[in-house]
Scaffold this active site. Structure first.
Site, mmCIF file in Angstrom:
data_model
loop_
_atom_site.group_PDB
_atom_site.id
_atom_site.type_symbol
_atom_site.label_atom_id
_atom_site.label_comp_id
_atom_site.label_asym_id
_atom_site.label_seq_id
_atom_site.Cartn_x
_atom_site.Cartn_y
_atom_site.Cartn_z
ATOM 1 C CD GLU A 143 40.733 18.976 40.975
ATOM 2 O OE1 GLU A 143 40.565 20.148 41.341
ATOM 3 O OE2 GLU A 143 41.678 18.261 41.374
ATOM 4 C CG ASP A 160 41.551 26.522 33.721
ATOM 5 O OD1 ASP A 160 42.273 27.124 32.917
ATOM 6 O OD2 ASP A 160 40.405 26.928 34.040
ATOM 7 C CG PHE A 161 40.874 23.117 38.682
ATOM 8 C CD1 PHE A 161 41.916 23.917 38.249
ATOM 9 C CD2 PHE A 161 40.074 23.585 39.713
ATOM 10 C CE1 PHE A 161 42.159 25.157 38.812
ATOM 11 C CE2 PHE A 161 40.305 24.818 40.286
ATOM 12 C CZ PHE A 161 41.349 25.616 39.844
ATOM 13 C CB ILE A 162 38.391 19.074 33.659
ATOM 14 C CG1 ILE A 162 37.369 17.927 33.777
ATOM 15 C CG2 ILE A 162 38.882 19.225 32.226
ATOM 16 C CD1 ILE A 162 36.037 18.211 33.114
ATOM 17 C CG HIS A 214 42.470 29.611 38.141
ATOM 18 N ND1 HIS A 214 43.742 29.159 38.362
ATOM 19 C CD2 HIS A 214 41.744 29.255 39.232
ATOM 20 C CE1 HIS A 214 43.800 28.567 39.542
ATOM 21 N NE2 HIS A 214 42.605 28.607 40.095
#
Length: 786
Positions: free
Chosen positions: A516, A541-543, A585
């Site tokens: 990411e 969420d992954f940011i 998630h």
């Protein structure tokens, strides 16, 4: 941080055996040989010395100001900026910048004053008299202040004038002045000059590595043969972004025929290994290897053509960089160069080693051994030995460099400071790409999309609208590129990019590793080069994995650079909920992103807006995060009629989705994204019970259209804010605060919020149902106000 292990300067040639052989300190030529073979001229040799003296004097200025309580020659100035100086490392930026062209690019680090000075010095050296005169005239105010004229001047005089302007602007930036190269917004750790190909220095260790990769991907795409050198310290290459960036740069698809062009990313990773990442010793303490270049074989089978180079020898640096640049221009990149050197001062000037009693993490004996091979002194002696200069010439050059630096420091000291009234200058660009340059128009397609034949009167889903928007913008502008995890053949986790790779080709739609930080950082680097990348982060969420690249880099870069660049970067991501995916998630993190000045945040609530807002984001010359709700991709709530004709939805303008008759009493309901559909359903139910509402879709959190909200409150006097995120510090709190400030006299009751409870999203269906706000909670809140 160990005195027990001494890192002495040992430059015996050889090889390091890892997955293959890495050349180590192979350059052994003398200055006499280089001159005899015609690889160097006396003028070039003089330029090396002049550039190193230029750097040394600037760094000595910072040291003297710090140690002498604001005194430096005639200057009396209490310098308050960062003091990460590079005395002892001058050969690396000098040799490296001498090996590239004015049109090539660099990124730099917090210890990067020398990188910026050297890039400018050799860029100016390439200029003809007419170009130098034009440059001086373009800085009319500064030229007049410095008493620099172009009238009746020869080449050397024009060059000196341009160099003084350049040095003045860097010192002015160090001093926080308006005429600094970044208008005092960046300071010493963020020197940038886009006109000279300097994309900026970075105070975050390793922060520029992915940006350099993105800039080099732009070179690859444009086929302009421009190389990007990423200069960063040994500490940076122990950071996670180093792995992501080098892995991205070496992706096999660039060279194995998977893409139409077999051309490696023209990036050169230049490790400035001064042995200490602040105090952590890279050999023997904080890594398990002797040379960081050994890691090259972890990224490709050629070991990234890694070399270990004597960074105390300007000729060795130039030789290695020249060879790396040639390979990069020929499509054989990326390259990895490790320059061994020493910084004679500490991490900052508070970290002193002047006597044995000061020893903490390194010894006086080690420092003295490196000082014996001082790059400025040793190269000066070589020049005298080969009769390039005399002792008298050397004295003159040293005096001239010192005098120039004192003169420019004195001028910078007395120059104007930025006006606090203009504190917002440089935060955003007010431009866009509504007009595409002719060379980038009408991109070719490999196959005709089926959706071109759709019925324009039939509703389509959000997913289909997003797909159309991406196609239209890529077709319209060749600079639009797409990359991210699984977006190519598979079409993305939610199928929003399905079919685009087959339509536009893998050069413009390609997969990356699960990285990411590199995805966003490279996107920013490509944007700085004029591309218009659209990068995807699968879940919001992954940011959080990429917050440095997003919040410290993309959000701040234009402002810290004094407004110089445009950053047309679009980041697509998603929020979810209701699928049992739990706390990693299913979060709604839009408020976190809105906290960082420099970002625009868009959240469409249906297909028409999804297409129009995404198109607007791609054309905007600022970083825009488009947050798509997974529940809207296929759900009927997200469907709408979407024109086939060209249109955009402006960012920063809210939409009244349900209008309140001014003759009736009611409640203003403010929401965004998927929650708008729930607010509209609740409004229908409330209307049946005789309670009217005006439902406003914010559409963009920043810029926030507070005017539309205030006008509604003037009609209703009552407000309910609805969002899926947790209540505490959710964006609803900001909306409520602004309404309190700007519409207080019209409010008849406190602003209410309908939001999730302050826990992570749970997985169990019964808990998730309790977590997610719905129609019932909206209805209940509205009734409390009526």
């Amino acid at each position: 941080m160990v005195k027990e292990i001494t890192i002495a300067p040992d430059f015996r040639p050889g090889f390091v055996e890892v997955g293959g052989k890495i050349p180590k300190f192979q350059y052994q030529k003398t200055l006499k040989q280089e001159l005899k073979e015609g690889n160097l001229t006396k003028e070039m040799c003089l330029d090396f010395l002049k550039c190193m003296l230029l750097i040394r004097n600037l760094e000595e200025m910072i040291r003297e100001l710090n140690e002498n309580k604001g005194r430096y020659g005639p200057v009396k100035y209490l310098y308050s900026g960062a003091s990460h100086i590079s005395i002892g490392q001058e050969a690396i930026p000098t040799g490296a910048m001498a090996a590239i062209s004015v049109s090539d690019y660099i990124t730099s680090s917090h210890r990067g004053h020398g990188d910026g000075l050297a890039k400018g010095y050799f860029a100016l050296k390439e200029m003809r008299d007419t170009d130098l005169a034009k440059l001086i005239k373009s800085k009319e105010k500064i030229s007049r202040y410095l008493e620099i004229s172009v009238n009746n001047k020869n080449h050397e005089e024009l060059l000196e004038g341009a160099l003084r302007i350049y040095l003045y602007r860097i010192i002015a930036e160090l001093f926080g002045k308006e005429e600094g190269c970044c208008k005092g917004r960046g300071g010493g750790m963020h020197i940038a000059d886009f006109s000279k190909g300097h994309l900026g220095a970075n105070a975050i260790v390793g922060g520029s590595l992915a940006m350099a990769v993105g800039a080099a991907i732009a070179s690859r795409n444009l086929q302009d043969k421009k190389v990007v050198i990423c200069l960063a310290g040994d500490g940076a290459f122990n950071n996670g972004i180093a792995h992501e960036a080098m892995n991205m740069a070496t992706m096999a698809q660039f060279t194995n025929g998977l893409m139409s062009k077999e051309f490696g990313v023209p990036a050169i990773f230049a490790i400035i290994n001064n042995q200490y990442g602040m105090t952590g010793q890279q050999r023997g303490e904080v890594t398990g290897i002797d040379f960081l270049a050994e890691r090259g074989f972890g990224y490709d089978k050629e070991g990234m053509h890694a070399q270990i180079v004597n960074g105390m020898d300007v000729l060795a640096v130039m030789d290695a960089t020249r060879k790396a640049v040639k390979r990069a221009r020929d499509g054989k990149g990326p390259m990895l160069l490790e320059f061994w050197c020493s910084r004679y001062k500490g991490h900052s000037l508070s970290d002193r080693l002047d006597k044995k009693e000061d020893e903490t993490y390194r010894t006086m004996k080690e420092l003295e051994a490196w000082q014996e091979i001082d790059p400025v002194r040793t190269f000066s002696h070589k020049l005298i030995k080969e009769a390039v200069i005399s002792e008298k010439d050397l004295t003159h050059l040293k005096k001239k460099a010192r005098q120039r630096n004192e003169d420019m420091a004195l001028k910078a000291m007395d120059s104007p400071s930025p006006d606090p009234k203009n504190i917002y200058f440089g935060l955003f660009s007010n431009t866009n790409s509504n007009e595409v340059p002719p060379q980038f128009r009408n991109a070719p397609i490999l196959k005709k999309p089926e959706f071109l034949q759709r019925d324009p009167d039939m509703e389509i889903t959000c997913r289909e609208a997003i797909n159309e928007a991406l196609f239209e913008e890529m077709r319209r502008d060749k600079r639009v590129l797409l990359w991210g995890e699984d977006i190519a053949d598979y079409g993305g986790a939610f199928n929003a990019t399905r079919g685009l790779m087959e339509i536009m080709g893998r050069e413009r739609v390609f997969n990356t590793a699960i990285s990411e930080s590199a995805i966003i950082g490279a996107g920013m680097g490509a944007a700085l080069r004029g591309m218009r990348p659209v990068v995807e982060i699968m879940y919001i969420d992954f940011i959080l994995q990429a917050m440095d690249q997003l919040a410290n880099q993309a959000a701040k870069w234009k402002y810290m650079s004094g407004g110089q660049p445009t950053i047309p970067l679009t980041i697509r991501t998603t929020i979810g909920g209701g699928k049992g995916y739990a706390g990693q998630h299913a979060q709604s993190l839009e408020a976190i992103l809105a906290h960082f000045p420099g970002l625009k945040i868009a959240l469409p609530s249906h297909a028409y807006d999804a297409k129009g807002m995404l198109k607007a984001a791609i054309r905007d010359d600022n970083p825009v995060i488009v947050i798509e709700h997974q529940n809207l991709y296929r759900h009927p709530f997200g469907k709408s009629v979407v024109p086939k004709e060209e249109y955009v939805v402006p960012l920063g303008k809210a939409k009244i989705r349900r209008q309140l008759d001014e003759s009736k009493n009611g409640v203003t309901v403010i929401s965004w994204s998927y929650m708008v559909s729930l607010a509209l359903q609740a409004a229908e139910q409330l209307s049946k019970e005789g309670i009217e509402t005006e439902v406003i879709d914010l559409r963009t959190l920043y810029p926030l259209d507070i005017e539309t909200l205030v006008k509604s409150v003037q009609k209703t006097g009552k407000v309910v804010i609805v969002h899926q995120a947790v209540r505490f510090m959710g964006f609803g709190a900001e909306v409520a605060a602004q309404l309190q400030e700007k519409a207080f006299d019209y409010l008849d009751s406190p602003v209410l919020r309908v939001a999730a409870p302050d826990v992570p999203p749970p997985a169990a269906p019964v808990l998730e149902k309790a977590f997610l706000p719905g129609e019932e909670e909206i209805i209940e809140a509205v009734k409390k106000l009526t």
